[in-house]
Write a protein that holds these residues in place. Structure first.
Motif, PDB file in Angstrom:
ATOM      1  N   ALA A   1       0.823  -1.204   0.000  1.00  0.00           N
ATOM      2  CA  ALA A   1       0.000   0.000   0.000  1.00  0.00           C
ATOM      3  C   ALA A   1       0.857   1.255   0.000  1.00  0.00           C
ATOM      4  N   VAL A   2       1.981   1.193   0.680  1.00  0.00           N
ATOM      5  CA  VAL A   2       2.880   2.345   0.662  1.00  0.00           C
ATOM      6  C   VAL A   2       3.502   2.489  -0.724  1.00  0.00           C
ATOM      7  N   ALA A   3       3.838   1.344  -1.321  1.00  0.00           N
ATOM      8  CA  ALA A   3       4.553   1.392  -2.599  1.00  0.00           C
ATOM      9  C   ALA A   3       3.650   1.821  -3.758  1.00  0.00           C
ATOM     10  N   ALA A   4       2.368   1.435  -3.715  1.00  0.00           N
ATOM     11  CA  ALA A   4       1.526   1.626  -4.909  1.00  0.00           C
ATOM     12  C   ALA A   4       1.426   3.077  -5.391  1.00  0.00           C
ATOM     13  N   PRO A   5       1.085   4.014  -4.512  1.00  0.00           N
ATOM     14  CA  PRO A   5       1.025   5.388  -5.028  1.00  0.00           C
ATOM     15  C   PRO A   5       2.377   5.889  -5.523  1.00  0.00           C
ATOM     16  N   ILE A   6       3.446   5.520  -4.823  1.00  0.00           N
ATOM     17  CA  ILE A   6       4.776   5.946  -5.268  1.00  0.00           C
ATOM     18  C   ILE A   6       5.044   5.400  -6.664  1.00  0.00           C
ATOM     19  N   GLN A   7       4.618   4.166  -6.865  1.00  0.00           N
ATOM     20  CA  GLN A   7       4.818   3.513  -8.155  1.00  0.00           C
ATOM     21  C   GLN A   7       4.216   4.356  -9.278  1.00  0.00           C
ATOM     22  N   ILE A   8       3.037   4.870  -9.010  1.00  0.00           N
ATOM     23  CA  ILE A   8       2.351   5.598 -10.080  1.00  0.00           C
ATOM     24  C   ILE A   8       2.959   6.974 -10.291  1.00  0.00           C
ATOM     25  N   VAL A   9       3.283   7.633  -9.202  1.00  0.00           N
ATOM     26  CA  VAL A   9       3.912   8.947  -9.353  1.00  0.00           C
ATOM     27  C   VAL A   9       5.250   8.812 -10.081  1.00  0.00           C
TER      28      VAL A   9
ATOM     29  N   THR B   1      -6.423   1.028  -6.853  1.00  0.00           N
ATOM     30  CA  THR B   1      -7.815   0.969  -6.394  1.00  0.00           C
ATOM     31  C   THR B   1      -7.945   0.010  -5.211  1.00  0.00           C
ATOM     32  N   LEU B   2      -7.328  -1.119  -5.348  1.00  0.00           N
ATOM     33  CA  LEU B   2      -7.388  -2.110  -4.282  1.00  0.00           C
ATOM     34  C   LEU B   2      -6.800  -1.553  -2.985  1.00  0.00           C
ATOM     35  N   VAL B   3      -5.688  -0.851  -3.133  1.00  0.00           N
ATOM     36  CA  VAL B   3      -5.040  -0.263  -1.960  1.00  0.00           C
ATOM     37  C   VAL B   3      -5.951   0.768  -1.307  1.00  0.00           C
TER      38      VAL B   3
END
Ligand code: HDD
Ligand code: HEM
Ligand code: HEM
Lengths: 361, 489
Positions: B254-262, B360-362
C-alpha cells in the motif's frame, strides 16, 4: 601514488590485475572449499551412512556459500571492466566450458538450498545428487578455462574452434587439478570443523579422505609439470622463474597441512592448506605475468580507460572498508559455531519464540 | 561495421535507407540471444524483488514479534526466513547466469563498453556481497545470536538491496541513455574515448528508472505475500497468523503503490524527453505532429491505427503542459530503426491498467481500515482481489520491462550500438535457449514443490527429513496450528 604508477613496472593496470587476482585467490580458497564439500557429499554413501557427513557439510557451508560465491562475480566484473577486449575474447573462445560452469553454478546453488527444505527423502536425494555432481563439474570447467588461457589458446578476436580450445592437455590438467584441490581443501576444512564440534568419528574420516586426496593431487601436479612443459611453454617458463618461489611455498604448505592431518590436528592444517592454495594461484599469476591472455595480449595493452581503473581501485578500497569487516565477523561467527546447530542461547530469537508458546514441545 | 556508418549518418541527422545487402539483423543468432536474455532476466527479476524487499517484510514481522511478545509475528519471521533462503539462493544463481550472459551473448557490448559501464557492476557486487554476508548470519543466527543483534542483521540486508538495485539499474539506464564517453566521436570512428564511468552511471535515465523500480520490488513482494495468505484465508485457514501475514504484505504494497504511479509518470516524462522513439511507440504516435492526442487502447495494423479512442491534444497537454506541443513520431527514423510498436504499446498499457487496478485495491483496503480499524478480511471479494493482485503485480513489472527493453530496439545502447553488432558470433544459441527454458522450468517447479512441502510440513508441525537436514529436529509450532500456504497462489 600516481607517480609510482607512472614510474615504471607497477602500472595502474598492474594494480588492478593484482586486485583481480585477490578475487581469484579468494574464490579458489573459499569457493573451492564449498565445491569440494559437494564432492564429499557425493561420496558420503547411502542416506543412512552418509547422514552425519552430509549434515556436517550443510552446517559448514550453509551460512557462507552465498558470500563465498560473490567472489566469482567480483572476478568476472573486474575482468570485463578493466580488460574489456580480453574479456570479450575470453568468453567467446571459451564459450562451451563457460556455459558448463554457468549451468553447474545454477544447479549447485539451487539444489543445495532446496535440499535443506525438501519434503521427502526422495526429493532430498535428488537435490543432493544434483548438488554433488554440479559441485564437481563446475570447478572442472573453470580449470579448463584457466588451461585455455594459460596455454595461450585464446586469440584476441576470440574466434577459435569451440571445442579444441579447451579439449587440450593443459585444460584437462587444469580441470582435474581444480577438482582435486577443491576436494582436498574441503576435506581439511570439514575435518577441522568436525574436530571443533566434537565429532571425532567424522573428523577422522574426513582426515583420511584429505590425506588420500592430498597424495593424489600431489602426484597429478608432478605429472602436470611435464604437461605444461610441452603444452603451455610460456607458463612453464614463467613458473620456473618468477613463479618458482610460490610453487615451492605451495608445496611446503601442502606438506605441512598433510603433516598436521597425520598428527590428528586438522584444525592446525587449515592455515597451511589455505596457504598452499593461495600460493599456487599466485604462482600461476606470477608465471603468466605480464600476459593477461598468454601469448596474445599483455596486461598494459588490454587495459581499459584509466578513469575506470581508478574507479575500480576506489571500489576495491570501498569494498575493503564496508564489506571485509562484516565478512570477517561472519567467518568468525561461523568459526566458533554461532551459526551452526547446537543449543539455542537463552536470549536468542529462537529461545524467545519457544518461550512464547510454552506448550509447544 | 555497416551499422556504424549508419549511426554516424544518423547523428548528422541525414535519414538514410539501409543498403539492402546489410540488413540490421544479419546474425540469425540474434533473435535467440534476445529471447535468452529476456527469459533469464524475466526470471531473475521476480526473485530479485524478493531479494530487495522481503528482508524489510521479515524485519517488520520479527521486530513486532520481539517488541510485543507476539508469537505469531515471530513465527512469521521464522517461516519467511526459511522461504527466503530458497528464493535468495535461486536469485543469486540466476543473477550469476546473467553476469555470464552479458559476456557470452553480448561480447560486442562488453568488449566495447566494458570500461564505461563496468564500474556499476563492481559497486553492485559489493552490495550483493554485504547482502549475502548478513543473510548468512540472519538465516543461521536464530539460535546463536542475541535476539536484538539478530534482528538488526536484517537492516544491512535491506539497505544493500536498495543500493544493489540502484547500481544495476544504472547499467540499464545507460543502455537507454548512453553517457560517459564521447558519443559523437564513437559514432564517427567506432572508438571509445573520454571515458567517465561516473557520468555513465548518473545518466539521464538513472534517477527515474531507479525511483520507479525500487517501489516495484516492494509492490511485487508485498502483494505476492498478501496473495499467499489471502489464499490461505479463503481456504478456511482464517487465523491470526494468516491475517497478520496478509496485513504486513498489504501494508508494504500500500505504501509502494502510489509511489509507483507517481514515479511512473516521472519515467514517462523522461522517456518523452530523452527517448522520443520509444515514447512514440508507447503512445502510438506514428507521425511527427503538433497537438498529439492521448490515445486509449489501439494497435497499429498494416500501418493503420485501429481500435483507438483519441482525446485530442491530450498527450501534448499531459507531457508538455501545452496542447499544441510537437512530438516526434515513429516516422522520424527509418523503419529499420523503429521498435516493434505493438509489443511496446500493449506492454505499456498493461502496466498502467494493472497499476491503476492495484491502486484501487489499496485505496479500498486503506479506506476500510481507516473507517473500521481493520482491513476487510471477511470480505471474500477483497480477498479474491488480493489473490489476483500478487501475480498481477508481477505481470505489471514484466510489462514495464518489456516496454523499456523492446521500446529500445533495435539498439542495445540507444543511438550508439545496435543489438546486432553486440551479439556473439557463436552458433547454437537456439539450443541454449531451449536448454535454459527446460532448466528454469525445472527449477521453478522444484522450488514450488519444495516451498509447498515446507508449508504442508508447517501445517502438520513436522520436521525436515533427517538424513539430509542440517538442523536437529526442531519444533516449530503446536501440532494443531493451521499453517500458511506459501505457494498456493
Ligand atoms: C510493479 C509494477 C509496475 C506498475 C504498477 C507500474 N510500473 Fe512502470 N515500470 C515498472 C513497473 C511498474 C518496471 C518493471 O519496474 C519498469 C521497467 C524499467 C523500470 O525502470 O521500471 C517500468 C517502466 C516504466 C516506463 C519506462 C521507463 C523507461 O523505459 O525508461 C514507464 C514510462 C512507466 N513504467 C510508466 C508507468 C506508469 C505511468 C504507471 C502508472 C500506472 C506504471 N508505470 C505502473
Ligand atoms: C538492469 C538490468 C538490465 C540490464 C542491464 C538489461 C540488459 C539487457 C540486454 C543487454 C539485452 C539484450 C540486447 C537488447 O535486446 O537490447 C536486453 C534485452 C531484453 N531485456 Fe533487459 N536488461 C535489464 C533488465 C531487464 C529485466 C528485469 C527484464 C524483465 C523482463 C528485461 C527484459 C528484456 C527483454 C524483453 C529483452 C529483449 C528485447 C527484445 O529482444 O526485443 N530486461 N536486456
Ligand atoms: C533491475 C534489475 C535487477 C535487480 C533489481 C536485481 C537485484 C538483485 C538482487 C536483490 C540480488 C540478490 C539475490 C537475491 O537476494 O535474490 C541479485 C543477485 C544477482 N544479480 Fe541481479 N538484479 C537485477 C538485474 C541483474 C542483471 C541485469 C544482472 C547481470 C547482468 C544481475 C546480476 C546479479 C548477480 C551476479 C547476482 C548474484 C549475487 C550473489 O551471488 O549473491 N542482476 N540481483
Amino acid at each position: 601514488m600516481t607517480a609510482l604508477f607512472a614510474a615504471g613496472t607497477f602500472t595502474l593496470p598492474n594494480a588492478v590485475v593484482a586486485i583481480l587476482w585477490i578475487g581469484v585467490v579468494a574464490y579458489a580458497v573459499f569457493g573451492g572449499a564449498d565445491f569440494g564439500s559437494g564432492f564429499w557429499d557425493f561420496l558420503a554413501g547411502t542416506p543412512e551412512k552418509g547422514a552425519a557427513a552430509r549434515k556436517r557439510i550443510d552446517a559448514s557451508i550453509g551460512p557462507v556459500w552465498e558470500a563465498n560465491h560473490v567472489w566469482l562475480i567480483f572476478v568476472l566484473v573486474y575482468l570485463w571492466t578493466a580488460f574489456p577486449t580480453a574479456f570479450a575474447a575470453l568468453v567467446t573462445a571459451t564459450f562451451v566450458p563457460l556455459i558448463g560452469a554457468a549451468v553447474g553454478i545454477i544447479l549447485r546453488g539451487a539444489a543445495f538450498a532446496l535440499r535443506k527444505s525438501s519434503g521427502s527423502l526422495r526429493q532430498a536425494r535428488f537435490f543432493g545428487i544434483t548438488f554433488a555432481l554440479s559441485s564437481v563439474v563446475t570447478p572442472f570447467f573453470f580449470g579448463a578455462i584457466a588451461g585455455a588461457v594459460a596455454s595461450g589458446r585464446v586469440p584476441l578476436d576470440g574466434q577459435t574452434d569451440a571445442w579444441s580450445v579447451w579439449l587440450t592437455p593443459t585444460s584437462m590438467l587444469g580441470g582435474v587439478l581444480a577438482v582435486g584441490v577443491c576436494a582436498w581443501l574441503a576435506g581439511v576444512f570439514l575435518a577441522a570443523d568436525a574436530h571443533r564440534d566434537g565429532q571425532p568419528e567424522l573428523a577422522k574420516s574426513f582426515t583420511t579422505r584429505a590425506l588420500v586426496t592430498g597424495v593424489v593431487v600431489g602426484a597429478i601436479s608432478l605429472v602436470g609439470i611435464v604437461i605444461l612443459e610441452t603444452d603451455a611453454p610460456t607458463l612453464a617458463d614463467g613458473l620456473e622463474r618468477s613463479g618458482a618461489p610460490f610453487v615451492i611455498v605451495s608445496g611446503l604448505g601442502g606438506l605441512a597441512a598433510m603433516w598436521f592431518l597425520r598428527q590428528g590436528e586438522p584444525g592446525r592444517a587449515r592455515v597451511p592448506a589455505a596457504i598452499a592454495v593461495v600460493a599456487i594461484v599466485v604462482g600461476w599469476g606470477a608465471g603468466q605475468y605480464p600476459w593477461i591472455l598468454v601469448d596474445t595480449i599483455e596486461i598494459d595493452e588490454a587495459a581499459g580507460a584509466r578513469s575506470t581503473l581508478w574507479g575500480l581501485i576506489i571500489a576495491f578500497v570501498f569494498a575493503g572498508t564496508v564489506a571485509v569487516p562484516p565478512l570477517i565477523w561472519m567467518l568468525r561467527l561461523s568459526g566458533v559455531g554461532s551459526l551452526s546447530v547446537g543449543e539455542a542461547r537463552p536470549d536468542s530469537s529462537y529461545a524467545k519464540l519457544k518461550a512464547l508458546a510454552p506448550d509447544d514441545t | 561495421m555497416s551499422s556504424l556508418a549508419l549511426v554516424s549518418s544518423l547523428s548528422l541527422d541525414i535519414s538514410v535507407s539501409l543498403p539492402d545487402s546489410t540488413p540490421v539483423f544479419a546474425n540469425e543468432n540474434l533473435i535467440y540471444a534476445r529471447w535468452l536474455m529476456a527469459f533469464s532476466l524475466g526470471f531473475h527479476i521476480v526473485l530479485s524483488c524478493f531479494g530487495v524487499a522481503f528482508p524489510a517484510l521479515i524485519y517488520l514481522a520479527h521486530r513486532r514479534g520481539l517488541k510485543h511478545d507476539d508469537h505469531d509475528a515471530l513465527m512469521l519471521a521464522r517461516r519467511w526466513a526459511k522461504a527466503a533462503a530458497v528464493l535468495f539462493a535461486i536469485g543469486a544463481v540466476s543473477g550469476t547466469l546473467l553476469s555470464f550472459e552479458m559476456g557470452l551473448l553480448w561480447p560486442g557490448l562488453m568488449g566495447t563498453f566494458g570500461d564505461v559501464i563496468g564500474l556499476a557492476f563492481a559497486l553492485e557486487g559489493i552490495f550483493f556481497f554485504l547482502e549475502a554476508i548478513f543473510l548468512g548470519v540472519y538465516l543461521y543466527g536464530w539460535r546463536g545470536l542475541p535476539a536484538k543483534l539478530h534482528l538488526l542483521t536484517l537492516v544491512p540486508i535491506a539497505v544493500s538491496g536498495v543500493f544493489g538495485t540502484f547500481f544495476i539499474l544504472t547499467v540499464n539506464a545507460w543502455m537507454n541513455s548512453p553517457a560517459g564517453f564521447d558519443i559523437e566521436h564513437f559514432q564517427q570512428t567506432g572508438e571509445v574515448i573520454d571515458i567517465d564511468p561516473w557520468a555513465a552511471m548518473f545518466n539521464q535515465s538513472t534517477l527515474p528508472q531507479f525511483l520507479h523500480m525500487l517501489p516495484a520490488t516492494y509492490l511485487v513482494t508485498g502483494f505476492l505475500v498478501a496473495s499467499v495468505y489471502a489464499v490461505g484465508i479463503l481456504r478456511g485457514r482464517d487465523d491470526r497468523l494468516h491475517r497478520l501475514g496478509l496485513t504486513i504484505g498489504f501494508a508494504v504494497a500500500a505504501v509502494a503503490a502510489p509511489i509507483q504511479i507517481v514515479t511512473g509518470d516521472l519515467a514517462a516524462r523522461n522517456v518523452a524527453e530523452n527517448q522520443p522513439i520509444k515514447f512514440a511507440a508507447m503512445e502510438l504516435i506514428e507521425e511527427t505532429t503538433t497537438g498529439v492526442p492521448f490515445t486509449i487502447g489501439g494497435l497499429i495494423i498494416d500501418g493503420e491505427k485501429v481500435g483507438a479512442i483519441e482525446i485530442p491534444n491530450g498527450t501534448s497537454l499531459l507531457q508538455d503542459f501545452d496542447p499544441n506541443s510537437t512530438m516526434e513520431g515513429l516516422d522520424s527514423v527509418p523503419e529499420e530503426l523503429q521498435p516493434p510498436v505493438n509489443v511496446v504499446r500493449i506492454a505499456f498499457q498493461l502496466m498502467i491498467v494493472i497499476g491503476m487496478g492495484l491502486l484501487t485495491l489499496v485505496v479500498w483496503g486503506a479506506f476500510v481500515r481507516w473507517r473500521k480499524g481493520d482491513l476487510p478480511l471477511s470480505n471474500k471479494w477483497f480477498l479474491r482481489a488480493l489473490v489476483v493482485a500478487g501475480p498481477a503485480s508481477v505481470l505489471a513489472m514484466e510489462a514495464g520491462w518489456t516496454t523499456t527493453e523492446v521500446g529500445r530496439q533495435p539498439w542495445i545502447a540507444r543511438d550508439v550500438m545496435l543489438v546486432a553488432d553486440a551479439v556473439t558470433t557463436r552458433e547454437g544459441i537456439a539450443g541454449l535457449l531451449i536448454g535454459l527454458i527446460v532448466l528454469y522450468s525445472g527449477l521453478a517447479s522444484a522450488s514450488i514443490i519444495v516451498l509447498k512441502a515446507m508449508s504442508a510440513r508447517w501445517r502438520r508441525g513436522e520436521d525436515p527429513p533427517a538424513p539430509y537436514g542440517p538442523m536437529p529436529l526442531e519444533i516449530d509450532e503446536p501440532e494443531a496450528d493451521p499453517e500458511p500456504d506459501l505457494v498456493d497462489a
